[in-house]
Motif scaffolding. Sequence first.
Motif, mmCIF file in Angstrom:
data_model
loop_
_atom_site.group_PDB
_atom_site.id
_atom_site.type_symbol
_atom_site.label_atom_id
_atom_site.label_comp_id
_atom_site.label_asym_id
_atom_site.label_seq_id
_atom_site.Cartn_x
_atom_site.Cartn_y
_atom_site.Cartn_z
ATOM 1 N N CYS A 71 0.966 -1.244 0.161
ATOM 2 C CA CYS A 71 -0.215 0.095 0.062
ATOM 3 C C CYS A 71 0.808 1.321 -0.018
ATOM 4 O O CYS A 71 1.820 1.574 0.630
ATOM 5 C CB CYS A 71 -0.709 0.041 1.400
ATOM 6 S SG CYS A 71 -1.768 1.507 1.199
ATOM 7 N N MET A 72 0.526 2.186 -0.975
ATOM 8 C CA MET A 72 1.198 3.396 -0.966
ATOM 9 C C MET A 72 0.537 4.683 -0.962
ATOM 10 O O MET A 72 -0.262 4.518 -1.681
ATOM 11 C CB MET A 72 2.344 3.320 -2.238
ATOM 12 C CG MET A 72 3.281 2.270 -2.297
ATOM 13 S SD MET A 72 4.711 2.569 -3.606
ATOM 14 C CE MET A 72 3.574 1.906 -4.898
ATOM 15 N N ALA A 73 0.784 5.373 0.074
ATOM 16 C CA ALA A 73 -0.173 6.481 0.086
ATOM 17 C C ALA A 73 0.929 7.754 -0.300
ATOM 18 O O ALA A 73 1.803 8.359 0.475
ATOM 19 C CB ALA A 73 -0.518 6.734 1.590
ATOM 20 N N PHE A 74 0.594 8.490 -1.569
ATOM 21 C CA PHE A 74 1.336 9.529 -2.002
ATOM 22 C C PHE A 74 0.851 10.750 -1.394
ATOM 23 O O PHE A 74 -0.331 11.118 -1.607
ATOM 24 C CB PHE A 74 1.205 9.558 -3.669
ATOM 25 C CG PHE A 74 1.983 8.305 -4.034
ATOM 26 C CD1 PHE A 74 3.456 8.523 -4.404
ATOM 27 C CD2 PHE A 74 1.348 7.224 -4.157
ATOM 28 C CE1 PHE A 74 4.075 7.457 -5.078
ATOM 29 C CE2 PHE A 74 1.998 6.067 -4.950
ATOM 30 C CZ PHE A 74 3.378 6.118 -5.382
ATOM 31 N N LEU A 75 1.831 11.838 -0.833
ATOM 32 C CA LEU A 75 1.507 12.894 -0.531
ATOM 33 C C LEU A 75 2.125 14.025 -1.264
ATOM 34 O O LEU A 75 3.407 14.047 -0.897
ATOM 35 C CB LEU A 75 1.342 13.104 1.121
ATOM 36 C CG LEU A 75 0.562 12.162 2.102
ATOM 37 C CD1 LEU A 75 1.083 10.774 2.137
ATOM 38 C CD2 LEU A 75 0.358 12.766 3.246
ATOM 39 N N GLY A 79 6.261 15.372 -0.710
ATOM 40 C CA GLY A 79 7.284 15.291 -1.975
ATOM 41 C C GLY A 79 7.644 13.745 -1.892
ATOM 42 O O GLY A 79 8.547 13.242 -2.415
ATOM 43 N N GLY A 80 6.762 12.930 -1.549
ATOM 44 C CA GLY A 80 6.898 11.262 -1.632
ATOM 45 C C GLY A 80 5.704 10.639 -1.164
ATOM 46 O O GLY A 80 4.519 10.903 -1.576
ATOM 47 N N TYR A 81 6.040 9.631 -0.654
ATOM 48 C CA TYR A 81 5.058 8.721 -0.108
ATOM 49 C C TYR A 81 5.199 7.910 1.271
ATOM 50 O O TYR A 81 6.311 7.705 1.816
ATOM 51 C CB TYR A 81 4.498 7.520 -1.243
ATOM 52 C CG TYR A 81 5.678 6.921 -1.746
ATOM 53 C CD1 TYR A 81 6.187 5.515 -1.074
ATOM 54 C CD2 TYR A 81 6.640 7.486 -2.605
ATOM 55 C CE1 TYR A 81 7.068 4.868 -1.600
ATOM 56 C CE2 TYR A 81 7.731 6.424 -2.869
ATOM 57 C CZ TYR A 81 8.039 5.370 -2.480
ATOM 58 O OH TYR A 81 9.007 4.742 -2.974
ATOM 59 N N VAL A 82 4.199 7.376 1.557
ATOM 60 C CA VAL A 82 4.365 6.347 2.925
ATOM 61 C C VAL A 82 4.022 4.886 2.647
ATOM 62 O O VAL A 82 3.137 4.713 1.635
ATOM 63 C CB VAL A 82 3.553 6.783 4.077
ATOM 64 C CG1 VAL A 82 3.462 5.559 5.111
ATOM 65 C CG2 VAL A 82 3.773 8.051 4.369
#
Length: 120
Positions: A71-75, A79-82
Amino acid sequence: MEPFPRYFEPVSPDKASTFLLFNPPDTTEAYNPAHPNEQALDFAPASIQALAQRFKQHFSSNLWIENEHICMAFLQTLGGYVRFNYAYGREVAIIYEPKAIALRDEILAFLQKEHCRVVE
């Protein structure tokens, strides 16, 4: 099965990362029968998938990519993701631009409260 939405992740020498391990306490350890009124109202999420859903409720992401492995949460403000690694069930990574250190610190505090510890 639908393919991932396309996204562009530029390679940057300035990108930084923080890696954590999700390690929730055993529910039986969290319950203290000697003091039933002092129990925490929020138990740790039982799985990394539940942790990702809590993250989704707490932080608004610009893009959410999820399947049975990751699972990737882009914010954009990060400037990146979790990244929540569902395959291993424990790894969480914060990939960010150094200019977004304040948001990274906020995300880190949230994850540490949710039983994640930084890997050094």
